[in-house]
Design an enzyme around this catalytic site. Structure first.
Site, PDB file in Angstrom:
ATOM      1  N   LYS A   1       0.831  -1.220   0.000  1.00 37.11           N
ATOM      2  CA  LYS A   1       0.000   0.000   0.000  1.00 37.11           C
ATOM      3  C   LYS A   1       0.852   1.252   0.000  1.00 37.11           C
ATOM      4  CE  LYS A   1      -2.100  -0.660   3.965  1.00 37.11           C
ATOM      5  NZ  LYS A   1      -1.538  -1.906   4.504  1.00 37.11           N
TER       6      LYS A   1
ATOM      7  N   ARG B   1      12.079  -6.169   4.242  1.00 33.59           N
ATOM      8  CA  ARG B   1      11.982  -4.711   4.107  1.00 33.59           C
ATOM      9  C   ARG B   1      12.976  -3.991   5.016  1.00 33.59           C
ATOM     10  NH1 ARG B   1       6.088  -2.411   3.637  1.00 33.59           N
ATOM     11  NH2 ARG B   1       5.887  -2.793   5.845  1.00 33.59           N
TER      12      ARG B   1
ATOM     13  N   ARG C   1      12.622  -2.549  10.921  1.00 28.15           N
ATOM     14  CA  ARG C   1      11.712  -2.143  11.991  1.00 28.15           C
ATOM     15  C   ARG C   1      11.525  -3.298  12.972  1.00 28.15           C
ATOM     16  NH1 ARG C   1       6.708  -0.109   8.553  1.00 28.15           N
ATOM     17  NH2 ARG C   1       5.650  -1.156  10.256  1.00 28.15           N
TER      18      ARG C   1
ATOM     19  N   ARG D   1       0.979  -9.129  13.816  1.00 30.06           N
ATOM     20  CA  ARG D   1       0.319  -8.046  13.068  1.00 30.06           C
ATOM     21  C   ARG D   1      -0.675  -8.606  12.060  1.00 30.06           C
ATOM     22  NH1 ARG D   1       4.918  -4.864  10.518  1.00 30.06           N
ATOM     23  NH2 ARG D   1       3.359  -3.371   9.834  1.00 30.06           N
TER      24      ARG D   1
HETATM   25  P1  AMP Z   1       1.757   0.180   9.632  1.00 31.41           P
HETATM   26  O1  AMP Z   1       3.074   0.774   9.254  1.00 31.41           O
HETATM   27  O2  AMP Z   1       0.577   0.840   8.961  1.00 31.41           O
HETATM   28  O3  AMP Z   1       1.688  -1.317   9.514  1.00 31.41           O
HETATM   29  O4  AMP Z   1       1.560   0.504  11.199  1.00 31.41           O
HETATM   30  C1  AMP Z   1       2.522   0.105  12.163  1.00 31.41           C
HETATM   31  C2  AMP Z   1       1.880   0.061  13.534  1.00 31.41           C
HETATM   32  O5  AMP Z   1       1.350   1.355  13.886  1.00 31.41           O
HETATM   33  C3  AMP Z   1       0.714  -0.903  13.683  1.00 31.41           C
HETATM   34  O6  AMP Z   1       1.127  -2.248  13.924  1.00 31.41           O
HETATM   35  C4  AMP Z   1      -0.026  -0.297  14.876  1.00 31.41           C
HETATM   36  O7  AMP Z   1       0.670  -0.578  16.081  1.00 31.41           O
HETATM   37  C5  AMP Z   1       0.124   1.199  14.611  1.00 31.41           C
HETATM   38  N1  AMP Z   1      -0.976   1.744  13.783  1.00 31.41           N
HETATM   39  C6  AMP Z   1      -0.889   2.265  12.524  1.00 31.41           C
HETATM   40  N2  AMP Z   1      -2.082   2.677  12.084  1.00 31.41           N
HETATM   41  C7  AMP Z   1      -2.966   2.408  13.086  1.00 31.41           C
HETATM   42  C8  AMP Z   1      -4.373   2.577  13.226  1.00 31.41           C
HETATM   43  N3  AMP Z   1      -5.116   3.099  12.247  1.00 31.41           N
HETATM   44  N4  AMP Z   1      -4.945   2.173  14.382  1.00 31.41           N
HETATM   45  C9  AMP Z   1      -4.214   1.643  15.392  1.00 31.41           C
HETATM   46  N5  AMP Z   1      -2.889   1.440  15.315  1.00 31.41           N
HETATM   47  C10 AMP Z   1      -2.252   1.815  14.172  1.00 31.41           C
END
Ligand code: AMP
Length: 215
Positions: free
Chosen positions: A13, A122, A155, A166
């Site tokens: 994405k 990544r 990360r 996740r």
């Molecule tokens: P991402 O990079 O989008 O996978 O986000 C990394 C982490 O940030 C996730 O595993 C959550 O801990 C937190 N996070 C990101 N977006 C959200 C959201 N909309 N709601 C809750 N936690 C979020």
């Protein structure tokens, strides 16, 4: 043009959002990037979010919604936005509806095995958040960002145990979200199983949906 991108972590994405953002002139708002920035800067939000992000769990809805609402209210988002990583729950989707009208929701899909391989390889730039893949799109110089010269790192939530957590969280939360947007007749599925070198095949599918939206 208010766009929401859905799909599991690692589905691509963010990479596609960056392309669409340049093409349509609307900001790419990644809640994951914003939270990581807040954590790195040690802001109050960062302190509250850290334990959740580190464990691969969702940050409480109110915290993330406030952060997105403020960002969407900024002049840079006047023409619209591409939301990447928000909403993640039905409560967030309902909250979003209160401060912005979503025009389209693109649901990115790819096989589980492809996703795990993408995430575990990544590497992210500490300085500008650009991402690379050790096998599929390596930086010119190992460990160094091509774009800004910053350090690349893996990360902590992209290590094997946390990836599985996740993806589990994603599976649980995603179904009601998909149902919600399907019900609103906003949902379009995007086949994101293509290799990064064929990203234009993914972008083309997005363009097909977005051309029907007035900016
Ligand atoms: P991402 O990079 O989008 O996978 O986000 C990394 C982490 O940030 C996730 O595993 C959550 O801990 C937190 N996070 C990101 N977006 C959200 C959201 N909309 N709601 C809750 N936690 C979020």
């Amino acid at each position: 043009m208010n766009i929401v991108l859905l799909g599991p972590p690692g589905v691509g994405k963010g990479t596609v959002a960056a392309v669409l953002s340049g093409k349509y002139g609307v900001p790419h708002i990644s809640t994951g990037n914003m939270l990581r920035e807040a954590i790195a800067k040690g802001t109050e939000l960062g302190r509250q979010a850290k334990e959740f992000v580190d464990a691969g769990k969702l940050v409480p809805d109110e915290l993330v919604t406030k952060m997105v609402r403020e960002r969407v209210a900024q002049p840079a988002s006047k023409k619209g936005f591409i939301l990447d990583g928000y909403p993640r729950t039905s409560a967030q989707a309902r909250a979003l509806q209160e401060f912005a009208a979503v025009d389209a929701v693109l649901d990115f899909t790819a096989p589980f095995k492809t996703i795990v391989e993408r995430i575990s390889g990544r590497r992210t730039c500490r300085k500008c958040s650009a991402t690379f893949h050790i096998k599929y799109s390596p930086p010119k110089k190992e460990g160094i960002c091509d774009k800004c010269g910053g350090d690349l790192y893996q990360r902590s939530d992209e290590k094997p145990g946390i990836i599985t957590e996740r993806l589990k969280v994603y599976e649980q939360q995603n179904k009601p979200l998909i149902d919600y947007y399907r019900n609103e007749e906003l949902l379009s599925e995007i086949d994101a199983s293509y290799h990064i070198t064929e990203i234009e095949k993914i972008v083309k599918q997005c363009d097909e949906v977005l051309k029907n939206i007035k900016s």
